[in-house]
Design an enzyme around this catalytic site. Structure first.
Site, PDB file in Angstrom:
ATOM      1  N   LYS A  23       0.813  -1.220   0.000  1.00  0.00           N
ATOM      2  CA  LYS A  23       0.000   0.000   0.000  1.00  0.00           C
ATOM      3  C   LYS A  23       0.848   1.272   0.000  1.00  0.00           C
ATOM      4  O   LYS A  23       0.504   2.258  -0.655  1.00  0.00           O
ATOM      5  CB  LYS A  23      -0.956  -0.020   1.192  1.00  0.00           C
ATOM      6  CG  LYS A  23      -2.117  -1.006   1.014  1.00  0.00           C
ATOM      7  CD  LYS A  23      -3.094  -0.901   2.160  1.00  0.00           C
ATOM      8  CE  LYS A  23      -4.367  -1.682   1.875  1.00  0.00           C
ATOM      9  NZ  LYS A  23      -4.150  -3.105   1.639  1.00  0.00           N
ATOM     10  N   GLU A  37      -3.634   8.429   6.598  1.00  0.00           N
ATOM     11  CA  GLU A  37      -4.160   9.260   5.522  1.00  0.00           C
ATOM     12  C   GLU A  37      -5.487   9.879   5.955  1.00  0.00           C
ATOM     13  O   GLU A  37      -6.105   9.462   6.935  1.00  0.00           O
ATOM     14  CB  GLU A  37      -4.352   8.447   4.248  1.00  0.00           C
ATOM     15  CG  GLU A  37      -5.384   7.339   4.371  1.00  0.00           C
ATOM     16  CD  GLU A  37      -5.450   6.469   3.132  1.00  0.00           C
ATOM     17  OE1 GLU A  37      -4.512   6.522   2.321  1.00  0.00           O
ATOM     18  OE2 GLU A  37      -6.437   5.727   2.976  1.00  0.00           O
ATOM     19  N   ASN A  87     -16.368  -4.524   4.927  1.00  0.00           N
ATOM     20  CA  ASN A  87     -15.395  -4.348   3.846  1.00  0.00           C
ATOM     21  C   ASN A  87     -15.502  -5.402   2.748  1.00  0.00           C
ATOM     22  O   ASN A  87     -14.629  -5.517   1.901  1.00  0.00           O
ATOM     23  CB  ASN A  87     -13.959  -4.325   4.395  1.00  0.00           C
ATOM     24  CG  ASN A  87     -13.731  -3.150   5.318  1.00  0.00           C
ATOM     25  OD1 ASN A  87     -14.016  -2.014   4.972  1.00  0.00           O
ATOM     26  ND2 ASN A  87     -13.244  -3.427   6.518  1.00  0.00           N
ATOM     27  N   GLU A 121      -8.862   1.123  -7.733  1.00  0.00           N
ATOM     28  CA  GLU A 121      -9.961   1.461  -6.830  1.00  0.00           C
ATOM     29  C   GLU A 121      -9.775   2.865  -6.276  1.00  0.00           C
ATOM     30  O   GLU A 121      -8.665   3.264  -5.914  1.00  0.00           O
ATOM     31  CB  GLU A 121     -10.043   0.441  -5.697  1.00  0.00           C
ATOM     32  CG  GLU A 121     -10.241  -0.984  -6.210  1.00  0.00           C
ATOM     33  CD  GLU A 121     -10.693  -1.940  -5.123  1.00  0.00           C
ATOM     34  OE1 GLU A 121     -10.749  -1.524  -3.941  1.00  0.00           O
ATOM     35  OE2 GLU A 121     -11.006  -3.093  -5.451  1.00  0.00           O
ATOM     36  N   GLU A 129      -6.274   1.635  -4.043  1.00  0.00           N
ATOM     37  CA  GLU A 129      -5.325   0.563  -4.317  1.00  0.00           C
ATOM     38  C   GLU A 129      -5.577   0.040  -5.721  1.00  0.00           C
ATOM     39  O   GLU A 129      -6.575   0.374  -6.357  1.00  0.00           O
ATOM     40  CB  GLU A 129      -5.472  -0.581  -3.302  1.00  0.00           C
ATOM     41  CG  GLU A 129      -6.826  -1.271  -3.334  1.00  0.00           C
ATOM     42  CD  GLU A 129      -6.939  -2.364  -2.275  1.00  0.00           C
ATOM     43  OE1 GLU A 129      -5.897  -2.754  -1.713  1.00  0.00           O
ATOM     44  OE2 GLU A 129      -8.060  -2.822  -2.022  1.00  0.00           O
ATOM     45  N   ASN A 151      -5.901  -3.611  -7.811  1.00  0.00           N
ATOM     46  CA  ASN A 151      -5.993  -5.063  -7.767  1.00  0.00           C
ATOM     47  C   ASN A 151      -5.441  -5.623  -9.070  1.00  0.00           C
ATOM     48  O   ASN A 151      -5.988  -5.359 -10.146  1.00  0.00           O
ATOM     49  CB  ASN A 151      -7.445  -5.504  -7.566  1.00  0.00           C
ATOM     50  CG  ASN A 151      -7.922  -5.185  -6.174  1.00  0.00           C
ATOM     51  OD1 ASN A 151      -7.410  -5.707  -5.196  1.00  0.00           O
ATOM     52  ND2 ASN A 151      -8.908  -4.304  -6.067  1.00  0.00           N
TER      53      ASN A 151
END
Length: 666
Positions: free
Chosen positions: A116, A200, A235, A275, A288, A290
């Site tokens: 990340k 963040e 999530n 995303e 992120e 994928n």
């Protein structure tokens, strides 16, 4: 083009890849664990190779065993699906070393986007909008507080190697930042073996919107528009749609171009997804990337007409993309509902067992709408406790969003699943929810609308009237059949009464029915008449009717004095009685459910991993009593009050059924 490919996955995604490969004339090899010997993907493939015992660690994610299957089969390429090894750089490297093509990105891109902190740095350097934050390593809680103050509360504290919601905390103050930093660090170390943390800006009222990208080995990269994935629980995405009801053309274009810029920055090839988190003002921030095919890819295929799996195969074979950005259409609207083997009435706990009935709605074009069902199960098959609980991905396409949602509602009502717990009622409830239909979505939608869990659906009065009318008309058909079988009725149907009392959802509705060959008119006490039409016959488990001029789909079970009817997320016990029967029924005592307050019941089918108490032991409220494992989840069962353990009825290692007694309290 490849002659033979191996699918390093199972279930619906393996079946999905096989369908496209078969259409392209490419042979397929399935791999399977001992638990999946009779699975659908094994039946569908041209070849199948067993790679080990049921646990995924000994089969599907064991790189040595998967590579052995690749060598044995002679496959020239591997499609990894999603999950398992799909984003594992070591697997990608092993394939490259063996000279076998991966239908996915280069190892370098996978590694860059898998971390990340690294991925956010690369995104920022590529000109992609990122959430304000601190991407460097944070030494201690004091530094975390200083950084949070600089960004401005609220902030999100995240584990760099995190996923699935682990190692994440929201802080709204210095105190919460200090506590959240340490908690996230500890959780990240325990879950991932990596305690690196970053901070963040937390985006309030966020939407989760992702961009599908497709890149080849020749420098071409396009985006296939967006998917709205805001309907999530813990999530985990539940419902997705394409396009998003929130984006305007300008934002869509900006997000798509930035997604392609990121893909080019890491030398991406194949299908991938970038995303974003989007706030209420359409500001978007990179979340992120994928580096694989997404579960929800079918909705993109439905609005563009592009087969993503086919393009992944062609890209891996070295072919250039056959279209430019300007040539990609955006047609209509598509919705996907994820059907899971989990019981929404029991806090969505996993459910396992045999599918005694599995009848999806018919796929294909139905008038102006399309139904698609990506699945990896069949009637009579078993849902195993070893793997993800997804059963199917039901998709609908139509010209407009409202039409696509209406089509989904009907398709969910027509989807017959018996033998296990499943979330069909909950999906129907989402489709009917006014806020969803209006497109007012955030990632907190489910938590806000069902804060105390799902308890089923109470139909609004108008819809309840339609169900009651259908029940009266269906009961008349059933009464005629019963009378004929018993010899009470010849070809004259006038001997069946016309006056009935319908008891449903706590209401008692007097009604009369007047029938003729084309249907029946049901008139209620206030004079309102509802027309019921449709070819239902007793014994059929699905009634597809037209009621008051609109479609009504009911799942039907016979019950004493009426039916069990399920529609729109509601599960209804409907009694249809003559006025005299209704009068007598009101005199009957109510049957009370058994008292289970002195027992610990297993809430789901699973394995009793730990028993944490002994007979005679005094336990306190909230104390852990036992741990049950099912479908990669461990669930700790706790005492609801202070009590004494009188008798233990199960042992560690036992496989338990739903509501099986684990222990008794004194």
């Amino acid at each position: 083009m490849f002659r033979k490919i191996l699918i390093a996955n199972r279930g619906e995604i393996a079946c999905r890849v096989i369908k496209t490969a078969r259409r392209m004339g490419v042979e397929t090899v399935a791999i399977y664990s001992e638990a999946d010997a009779r699975a659908l993907h094994v039946r569908m493939a041209d070849e199948a190779i067993c790679i080990g015992p049921a646990p995924a660690a000994q089969s599907y994610i064991n790189i040595d065993r998967v590579m052995a299957a690749v060598r044995e089969s002679g496959a020239e390429a591997v499609h990894p699906g999603y999950g398992f090894l799909s984003e594992n750089p070591r697997f990608a490297a092993a394939l490259a070393e063996a000279g076998v093509a991966l239908m996915g990105p280069p190892t370098s891109a996978m590694e860059a986007m898998g971390d990340k902190i690294t991925s956010k740095r690369i995104a920022a350097e590529a000109g992609v909008s990122t959430v304000p934050g601190h991407m460097g390593l944070i030494s201690d809680a004091d530094e975390a507080v200083r950084i949070a103050q600089g960004i401005g509360y609220p902030v999100m504290i995240k584990a760099s190697a995190g996923g699935g919601g682990k190692g994440m905390r929201i802080a709204w103050s210095d105190k919460e930042a200090r506590e959240g930093f340490q908690a996230s660090k500890n959780e990240a170390a325990a879950s991932f073996g990596d305690d690196r943390i970053f901070i963040e800006k937390f985006v309030d009222q966020p939407r989760h919107i992702e961009i599908q990208v497709l890149a080849d080995k020749h420098g071409n990269c396009v985006y296939l528009y967006e998917r709205e994935c805001s309907i999530q629980r813990r999530n985990q995405k539940v419902v997705e749609e394409a396009p998003s009801p929130f984006l305007d053309p300008e934002t869509r274009k900006a997000m798509g171009e930035q997604a392609c810029a990121l893909a080019r920055a890491v030398g991406y090839e194949s299908a991938g997804t970038v995303e974003f988190i989007v706030d209420g003002a359409r500001n978007f921030y990179f979340l992120e990337m994928n580096t694989r095919l997404q579960v929800e890819h079918p909705v993109t295929e439905l609005i563009t007409g592009i087969d993503l799996v086919e393009q992944m195969i062609r890209v891996a074979a070295g072919e250039p993309l056959p279209f430019t950005q300007a040539e990609i259409p955006l047609k209509g609207w598509a919705v996907e509902s994820r059907l899971y083997a989990e019981d929404p009435y029991r806090k969505f706990l996993p459910s396992t067992g045999r599918l005694t009935r599995y009848r999806p709605p018919a796929e294909g074009l139905h008038g102006d709408m399309v139904i698609r069902n990506d699945t990896g199960v069949y009637e009579g098959g078993e849902i195993s406790r070893f793997y993800d609980p997804m059963i199917a991905k039901l998709c609908t396409w139509a010209r407009t969003r409202q039409e696509a949602i209406d089509a989904m509602s009907e398709a969910l009502d027509a989807f017959e699943v018996e033998g296990i717990g499943h979330n069909l009622p909950f999906l129907s409830a989402v489709m009917a929810h006014p806020r969803f239909r209006e497109g007012r979505l955030t990632t907190a939608f489910i938590a806000e609308e069902w804060p105390d869990g799902f308890r089923g659906v109470a139909l609004p009065p108008a819809e309840l009237r339609r169900v009651a009318a259908a029940a009266v008309a269906m009961n008349r058909v059933a009464e005629i059949r019963r009378a004929r079988i018993s010899g009470r009725l010849d070809h004259h149907e006038r001997h069946v009464g016309s006056d009935w009392i319908v008891d449903v959802q706590g209401e008692s509705l007097p009604a009369s029915v007047l029938a003729e060959p084309g249907g029946a008119d049901v008139t209620f006490a206030d004079g309102a008449t509802i027309r019921v039409e449709g070819p239902w016959t007793p014994g059929r488990t699905l009634a597809q009717l037209t009621v008051d001029g609109r479609p009504l789909v009911l799942k039907v079970e016979d019950a004493t004095g009426g039916f069990r009817l399920r529609t729109g997320g509601a599960d209804l016990r409907v009694h249809v009685r003559t006025p005299r029967q209704a009068e007598l029924a009101r005199l009957m005592p109510e049957k009370l459910p058994p008292d289970t307050s002195r027992a610990l019941l297993c809430p789901m089918p699973g394995l009793l991993v730990q028993l944490l108490v002994a007979e005679g032991e005094e336990v306190e409220e909230g104390q852990a009593l036992a741990t049950v494992e099912a479908m990669k989840m461990e669930n700790t069962l706790k005492a609801e009050r202070r009590a004494k353990v009188a008798r233990i009825r199960a042992r560690e290692g036992d496989t338990l059924a739903v509501d099986q007694v684990i222990l008794d309290f004194a």
